[in-house]
Design an enzyme around this catalytic site. Structure first.
Site, short mmCIF file in Angstrom:
data_model
loop_
_atom_site.label_atom_id
_atom_site.label_comp_id
_atom_site.label_asym_id
_atom_site.label_seq_id
_atom_site.Cartn_x
_atom_site.Cartn_y
_atom_site.Cartn_z
N ARG A 47 0.85 -1.21 0.00
CA ARG A 47 0.00 0.00 0.00
C ARG A 47 0.88 1.25 0.00
NH1 ARG A 47 -3.88 -3.47 2.98
NH2 ARG A 47 -2.66 -3.29 4.87
N PHE A 89 -11.16 -5.12 -6.07
CA PHE A 89 -11.12 -5.99 -4.89
C PHE A 89 -10.61 -5.16 -3.70
CE2 PHE A 89 -10.03 -8.55 -8.68
CZ PHE A 89 -11.06 -9.47 -8.68
N ASP A 129 -15.75 -3.65 -4.91
CA ASP A 129 -15.76 -4.90 -4.15
C ASP A 129 -17.17 -5.48 -4.20
OD1 ASP A 129 -13.56 -6.08 -1.93
OD2 ASP A 129 -15.61 -6.82 -1.66
N SER A 130 -17.26 -6.80 -4.07
CA SER A 130 -18.58 -7.44 -4.09
C SER A 130 -19.23 -7.44 -2.71
CB SER A 130 -18.45 -8.88 -4.60
OG SER A 130 -17.50 -9.57 -3.81
N ASP A 187 -6.17 -6.83 -6.43
CA ASP A 187 -5.79 -7.66 -5.28
C ASP A 187 -6.90 -8.68 -5.01
OD1 ASP A 187 -4.51 -8.66 -3.06
OD2 ASP A 187 -5.16 -7.07 -1.72
N CYS A 189 -2.52 -14.07 -4.10
CA CYS A 189 -2.22 -14.65 -2.78
C CYS A 189 -2.48 -16.14 -2.80
CB CYS A 189 -3.03 -13.95 -1.70
SG CYS A 189 -4.81 -14.09 -1.94
#
Ligand code: SAH
Length: 396
Positions: free
Chosen positions: A212, A228, A250-251, A300, A340
């Site tokens: 970040r 995301f 984002d969801s 991300d 990730c």
């Protein structure tokens, strides 16, 4: 050596990974169990010829049948675990200051505490116990976090799916002290409220802290897309770095509500924040159709490939989002793209992003390779710990 501990005797030739100090004993390596160990009990791990290799926590239901506490013949007790916690906390002391009061304090196998994760948010510590061995020492670890990390409150968030593989039920709640409301943490001079009881993982993605900052330093004046976004970590880092605007997707409606509340807590930020609830795969296509373009894109996504078995399908998903992100990027723009997934290594991830650039018709270079922040160390003997990889890609 304490007398009469139960023992796992390995099949011939299966002691090699323990000689290499890898902390996992897989079920297929165990030829015989001497005694009747219960889940979480300490067992000796012995080679086929009887030589003592390690002391480990037994997990009868898991494919990872035992996780090593020590390769030396020591007594595995609360004092040993407390010392591991103390060492892990002391090693991170230099990473905390007035502008950063959150970090991972205990990173499982890499800190000699297999299956135990502890994240600090201000004076609240969130503990995740993901293995039968860590579960058996809950009280010792919680007490050590109070004693050595100055935790005013220890909260348990042992509700990750992987616990089922160990035969453990989900568990969460306050273990020590009282939970403040809200739980506030600081990162890079920004303040965030963290929902430690209901948020994703332990409430915040601390592993992206350094990244970040890296993105924040490179987006002055930029129009940024943060896909995301969760509770807005990269969004706020970008705004603090002088971004002109950030569109965050984002969801999760809960994550976006928390992100908006975090924006209000950092009222000094300039720049425009726009929030979009929805599926990133569809949203990127729509943005492209609408003619939107960005100077920087952050990708991300969640773990598409927990293990190598999921890699082919995950590779298609990573390629898709990277392709559309690159199509949305202006020439000269920056893509910060992450995976990730334990099932996708850095070399494969780079190939996927290269394929995406090719299909997007984007000429691009790698400016930097990114990993999890320093408070998520990777033990050299445990490469599985190296799960987060990122590329900082510049479109030419
Ligand atoms: N970058 C964030 C962490 C991202 S975690 C940070 O720094 O804090 C991944 C996020 O992706 C989660 O918030 C999850 O809700 C979201 N997500 C998962 N699948 C999605 C999808 N298909 N579309 C949009 N968001 C999704």
């Amino acid at each position: 050596m304490p007398a009469r501990l139960p023992a796992l005797r390995l099949a011939a030739g299966r002691e090699r990974s323990l000689h290499l100090r890898h902390p996992w004993v897989f079920s297929g390596a165990v030829a015989h169990v001497d005694g009747q160990p219960q889940a979480g009990d300490t067992v000796e791990v012995r080679a086929h010829d009887g030589a003592l290799l390690a002391l480990a926590a037994y997990s009868p239901q898991s494919q990872i049948r035992a996780r090593v506490w020590s390769f030396a013949p020591v007594r595995v007790d609360a004092a040993l675990l407390a010392e591991r916690v103390r060492r892990a906390v002391a090693w991170r002391a230099a990473m905390l200051d007035a502008r950063h009061d959150a970090c991972r304090l205990v990173h499982g196998e890499s800190d000699g505490l297999p299956g135990a994760i502890a994240d600090r948010y201000g004076r609240v510590v969130v503990l995740q116990l993901l293995s039968a061995g860590a579960e058996a020492w809950r009280d010792a670890i919680a007490d050590a976090l109070v004693a050595h990390a100055g935790a005013a409150c220890v909260v348990e968030r042992s509700d990750a799916d992987v616990r089922a593989l160990e035969g453990l039920a989900p568990r969460s709640g306050v273990l020590r002290g009282e939970l403040p409301d809200p739980v506030l943490m600081h990162e890079g001079g920004l303040v965030y409220a963290v929902d430690v009881l209901r948020g994703q993982k332990t409430g915040f993605y601390l592993d992206q802290r350094d990244n970040r900052r890296i993105v924040g330093e490179r987006v002055r004046g930029a129009e940024v897309l943060n896909a995301f976004c969760y509770t807005g970590g990269f969004t706020f880092a970008a705004l603090a770095g002088g971004a002109k605007s950030v569109l965050s997707i984002d969801s999760s409606a809960e994550a976006l509500a928390a992100a908006r509340a975090n924006l209000a807590r950092n009222a000094w930020l300039h720049g425009t924040a726009e929030w979009l609830e929805g599926d990133v795969f569809a949203a990127l296509r729509r943005l492209r159709e609408a003619g939107r373009r960005f100077d920087a894109v952050v990708l991300d996504p969640p773990k598409f490939a927990p293990t190598a078995k999921h890699a082919p399908k995950a590779a298609r998903a990573y390629k898709d989002v990277n392709l559309w992100a690159l199509k949305l990027l202006r020439p000269g723009g920056l893509l910060a793209t992450f995976s990730c997934s334990g099932g996708i290594d850095a070399a494969l991830f780079q190939k996927i992003v290269a394929g995406a650039a090719l299909d997007a018709g984007a000429d691009a270079v790698i400016e930097a390779r990114l990993t999890a922040s320093a408070d998520h160390p990777v033990a050299l003997a445990f490469p599985e710990g190296d799960y987060l990889k990122g590329l900082l890609v510049r479109r030419r």
